[in-house]
Scaffold this motif. Sequence first.
Motif, PDB file in Angstrom:
ATOM      1  N   ASN A  10       0.820  -1.730  -0.020  1.00 24.27           N
ATOM      2  CA  ASN A  10      -0.003  -0.193  -0.013  1.00 24.27           C
ATOM      3  C   ASN A  10       0.564   1.228   0.073  1.00 24.27           C
ATOM      4  N   HIS A  11       1.984   1.356  -0.680  1.00 23.55           N
ATOM      5  CA  HIS A  11       2.740   2.847  -0.821  1.00 23.55           C
ATOM      6  C   HIS A  11       3.264   2.795  -2.268  1.00 23.55           C
ATOM      7  N   VAL A  12       3.484   2.888  -3.066  1.00 22.08           N
ATOM      8  CA  VAL A  12       4.081   3.487  -4.461  1.00 22.08           C
ATOM      9  C   VAL A  12       5.858   3.426  -4.168  1.00 22.08           C
ATOM     10  N   SER A  13       5.772   4.017  -3.401  1.00 18.64           N
ATOM     11  CA  SER A  13       7.520   4.410  -3.425  1.00 18.64           C
ATOM     12  C   SER A  13       8.053   3.253  -3.319  1.00 18.64           C
ATOM     13  N   LYS A  14       7.343   2.491  -2.002  1.00 19.19           N
ATOM     14  CA  LYS A  14       8.630   1.058  -1.993  1.00 19.19           C
ATOM     15  C   LYS A  14       8.015   0.406  -2.292  1.00 19.19           C
ATOM     16  N   VAL A  15       7.069  -0.147  -3.630  1.00 24.09           N
ATOM     17  CA  VAL A  15       7.002  -0.988  -4.417  1.00 24.09           C
ATOM     18  C   VAL A  15       7.412  -0.428  -5.373  1.00 24.09           C
ATOM     19  N   ALA A  16       7.894   0.358  -5.711  1.00 25.01           N
ATOM     20  CA  ALA A  16       9.457   0.980  -6.990  1.00 25.01           C
ATOM     21  C   ALA A  16      10.639   0.276  -6.012  1.00 25.01           C
ATOM     22  N   ASP A  17      10.285   0.614  -4.950  1.00 26.34           N
ATOM     23  CA  ASP A  17      12.310   0.299  -4.436  1.00 26.34           C
ATOM     24  C   ASP A  17      12.271  -1.567  -4.574  1.00 26.34           C
ATOM     25  N   ILE A  18      11.204  -2.187  -4.433  1.00 30.08           N
ATOM     26  CA  ILE A  18      10.773  -3.357  -4.323  1.00 30.08           C
ATOM     27  C   ILE A  18      11.244  -3.852  -6.182  1.00 30.08           C
ATOM     28  N   VAL A  19       9.656  -3.010  -7.495  1.00 29.13           N
ATOM     29  CA  VAL A  19       9.852  -3.798  -8.522  1.00 29.13           C
ATOM     30  C   VAL A  19      11.605  -3.011  -9.434  1.00 29.13           C
ATOM     31  N   ASN A  20      12.101  -1.918  -8.429  1.00 27.28           N
ATOM     32  CA  ASN A  20      14.160  -1.628  -9.554  1.00 27.28           C
ATOM     33  C   ASN A  20      15.237  -2.611  -8.550  1.00 27.28           C
ATOM     34  N   LYS A  21      14.588  -3.216  -7.384  1.00 25.76           N
ATOM     35  CA  LYS A  21      15.147  -4.528  -6.897  1.00 25.76           C
ATOM     36  C   LYS A  21      14.625  -6.011  -7.911  1.00 25.76           C
ATOM     37  N   LEU A  22      13.686  -5.974  -7.430  1.00 27.48           N
ATOM     38  CA  LEU A  22      14.017  -6.992  -8.963  1.00 27.48           C
ATOM     39  C   LEU A  22      14.625  -7.073 -10.507  1.00 27.48           C
ATOM     40  N   GLY A  23      14.497  -5.769 -10.619  1.00 27.98           N
ATOM     41  CA  GLY A  23      15.381  -6.189 -12.107  1.00 27.98           C
ATOM     42  C   GLY A  23      14.277  -5.182 -12.762  1.00 27.98           C
ATOM     43  N   PHE A  24      13.446  -5.018 -12.792  1.00 27.82           N
ATOM     44  CA  PHE A  24      12.385  -4.674 -14.167  1.00 27.82           C
ATOM     45  C   PHE A  24      13.484  -2.440 -13.816  1.00 27.82           C
ATOM     46  N   ARG A  25      13.132  -2.205 -15.392  1.00 24.48           N
ATOM     47  CA  ARG A  25      13.334  -0.987 -15.646  1.00 24.48           C
ATOM     48  C   ARG A  25      12.339  -0.475 -16.425  1.00 24.48           C
ATOM     49  N   VAL A  26      11.985   1.180 -16.699  1.00 22.91           N
ATOM     50  CA  VAL A  26      11.107   1.461 -17.939  1.00 22.91           C
ATOM     51  C   VAL A  26      12.671   1.914 -19.208  1.00 22.91           C
ATOM     52  N   SER A  27      12.223   0.943 -20.035  1.00 23.20           N
ATOM     53  CA  SER A  27      12.238   1.963 -21.060  1.00 23.20           C
ATOM     54  C   SER A  27      12.794   3.929 -21.606  1.00 23.20           C
ATOM     55  N   THR A  28      13.495   3.883 -22.350  1.00 20.73           N
ATOM     56  CA  THR A  28      13.662   5.883 -22.171  1.00 20.73           C
ATOM     57  C   THR A  28      14.515   6.013 -23.663  1.00 20.73           C
ATOM     58  N   ASN A  29      14.148   6.799 -24.501  1.00 16.93           N
ATOM     59  CA  ASN A  29      15.099   7.162 -25.572  1.00 16.93           C
ATOM     60  C   ASN A  29      16.537   7.749 -24.988  1.00 16.93           C
ATOM     61  N   SER A  30      17.028   7.100 -24.572  1.00 12.53           N
ATOM     62  CA  SER A  30      18.310   8.304 -23.942  1.00 12.53           C
ATOM     63  C   SER A  30      19.637   7.068 -24.186  1.00 12.53           C
ATOM     64  N   LYS A  31      20.674   7.497 -23.988  1.00 14.06           N
ATOM     65  CA  LYS A  31      21.258   6.411 -24.783  1.00 14.06           C
ATOM     66  C   LYS A  31      22.053   5.610 -23.767  1.00 14.06           C
ATOM     67  N   LYS A  32      21.378   5.575 -22.762  1.00 17.10           N
ATOM     68  CA  LYS A  32      21.460   4.281 -21.841  1.00 17.10           C
ATOM     69  C   LYS A  32      20.514   2.956 -22.221  1.00 17.10           C
ATOM     70  N   GLY A  33      19.165   4.082 -22.603  1.00 16.58           N
ATOM     71  CA  GLY A  33      17.777   2.885 -22.846  1.00 16.58           C
ATOM     72  C   GLY A  33      17.531   2.319 -21.723  1.00 16.58           C
ATOM     73  N   CYS A  34      17.419   2.879 -20.947  1.00 17.19           N
ATOM     74  CA  CYS A  34      16.197   2.328 -19.359  1.00 17.19           C
ATOM     75  C   CYS A  34      16.621   3.140 -17.798  1.00 17.19           C
ATOM     76  N   ARG A  35      16.078   2.840 -17.586  1.00 19.50           N
ATOM     77  CA  ARG A  35      15.719   4.141 -16.075  1.00 19.50           C
ATOM     78  C   ARG A  35      15.121   2.740 -15.390  1.00 19.50           C
ATOM     79  N   GLN A  36      15.549   3.497 -13.496  1.00 17.92           N
ATOM     80  CA  GLN A  36      14.667   2.407 -12.501  1.00 17.92           C
ATOM     81  C   GLN A  36      13.349   3.083 -12.642  1.00 17.92           C
ATOM     82  N   PHE A  37      12.297   2.438 -11.863  1.00 13.35           N
ATOM     83  CA  PHE A  37      11.200   3.132 -11.454  1.00 13.35           C
ATOM     84  C   PHE A  37      11.197   4.050 -10.683  1.00 13.35           C
ATOM     85  N   GLY A  38       9.920   4.982 -10.828  1.00 13.83           N
ATOM     86  CA  GLY A  38       9.571   6.099  -9.252  1.00 13.83           C
ATOM     87  C   GLY A  38       8.176   5.771  -8.894  1.00 13.83           C
TER      88      GLY A  38
END
Length: 163
Positions: free
Chosen positions: A98-126
């Motif tokens: 029941n907390h979005v920022s804590k869910v974002a932390d867990i999703v990032n620890k599980l290795g999920f990323r958001v795809s972007t158009n930058s050089k890196k190509g992805c970033r962490q969830f917020g």
Amino acid sequence: MSKYVDANEVLKMIHELPGGLRDYDSMMKEKPGFKKEEDFDFIRDKQEELYSLKASVKEEAEKRVEKIDRYLKILRKCKVKKSDSINVVVFKMYLQINHVSKVADIVNKLGFRVSTNSKKGCRQFGSNDITEILKSGCDELDEELVAIAQHIHECNYKRKKWY
């Protein structure tokens, strides 16, 4: 009539009568020193008000218990599997935490990323990404699970109790 009753006021009125409420009817019939019965109708009015307040509180409590039971039933289905998509993981984790920022932390620890158009190509969830997923829904999950997660999120956003 007001919705709330001052209990001290009611007790004071009861104690002012000889014998309290249990002897009210017999007192009115036996003791000739009292005025007409209508003079004591305020006690019956207070009793009715208290009984109606009691009924509404009981009804509200039953509704809350029903909501919590539904939530517990849904929570049993919320075990995250390795094969779950990001949307499924977000909904299941949000129902547990029941907390979005804590869910974002867990999703990032599980290795999920958001795809972007930058050089890196992805970033962490917020937290905003998690909120966007929660608002958009998920076709892969049970409708009731999605509806409850969205309801809890909306209540948390408005700082209201969801149960």
